[in-house]
Design an enzyme around this catalytic site. Structure first.
Site, mmCIF file in Angstrom:
data_model
loop_
_atom_site.group_PDB
_atom_site.id
_atom_site.type_symbol
_atom_site.label_atom_id
_atom_site.label_comp_id
_atom_site.label_asym_id
_atom_site.label_seq_id
_atom_site.Cartn_x
_atom_site.Cartn_y
_atom_site.Cartn_z
ATOM 1 C CG HIS A 80 -2.008 -0.996 1.160
ATOM 2 N ND1 HIS A 80 -3.177 -0.865 1.886
ATOM 3 C CD2 HIS A 80 -2.138 -2.154 0.465
ATOM 4 C CE1 HIS A 80 -3.966 -1.903 1.641
ATOM 5 N NE2 HIS A 80 -3.345 -2.692 0.780
ATOM 6 C CD GLU A 82 -1.733 4.635 3.308
ATOM 7 O OE1 GLU A 82 -2.873 5.051 3.600
ATOM 8 O OE2 GLU A 82 -1.538 3.721 2.475
ATOM 9 C CB CYS A 115 -6.626 0.091 4.918
ATOM 10 S SG CYS A 115 -4.961 -0.600 4.765
ATOM 11 C CB CYS A 118 -2.076 1.862 5.921
ATOM 12 S SG CYS A 118 -1.677 1.073 4.337
#
Length: 198
Positions: A80, A82, A115, A118
């Site tokens: 992801h 991040e 999310c 993250c």
């Protein structure tokens, strides 16, 4: 060797999309503007999902490390934006702790609220500030499964020394998500296969 070497690499276009290293991003809005543009280009160039993030040196206002979503091209559910941004930043400062003694306070700017995965990455990365664009509801409205998250996540991060600002350029960031969905991008999540659209 029995196991493959795991390596993540930012798409080649990212470097060209960035200003000069000494460029000072004077405001959170300017920093978010860069992150939203990275997310948009990731969609348009077909190099990943509609998410981007970047780590900035809060004292200088300069970019330390960009990150874009690489889940599909890397075949890695952990890639992801991040996580990628924090990984690149940690390599740049040669430390797993972006909040350790010595370095200035680092800020993670992300095009969409984190999310579940993250959120944990933010917590353990050492960043001292989190700035978010689109809300998780904007991603979930398209069918993305953002996972469970405590209701008091902002307060919990604050208790751990991480300040949070939300909805910076929210509409611009949410439009990137919608553009991705209109283009037929894969809506993926923690289940096997795409998450059904609602």
């Amino acid at each position: 060797m029995r196991f493959l070497h795991v390596q993540l690499q930012l798409p080649g276009w990212v470097e060209a999309a960035l200003p000069a290293p000494e460029h000072v991003f004077a405001s959170e809005e300017e920093r978010m503007g860069l992150v939203v543009e990275l997310a948009r280009e990731n969609v348009r160039k077909g190099t990943g999902g509609p998410f981007a993030a970047a780590v900035f040196d809060r004292r200088r206002g300069t970019l330390l490390a960009p990150g874009v979503n690489l889940v599909e091209p890397a075949n890695c559910s952990a890639a992801h934006a991040e996580v990628v941004a924090c990984m690149v930043a940690q390599q740049m400062v040669e430390s797993y702790d972006l909040g350790g003694e010595g370095p200035p306070g680092y800020e993670l700017v992300t095009s969409t609220e984190p999310c579940t995965m993250c959120l944990g990455a933010v917590l353990w990365s050492g960043v001292r500030r989190l700035v978010c664009g689109a809300r998780r509801e904007d991603a979930e409205a398209l069918g993305f499964d953002e996972g469970p998250r405590p209701q008091d996540w902002v307060e919990e991060l604050a208790r751990r020394g991480i300040a949070v600002r939300r909805e910076v350029l929210r509409e611009e960031a949410a439009e990137v998500l919608r553009e991705y969905a209109r283009a037929g991008g894969t809506i993926y999540g923690p289940r096997d296969g795409p998450v059904p659209r609602q």
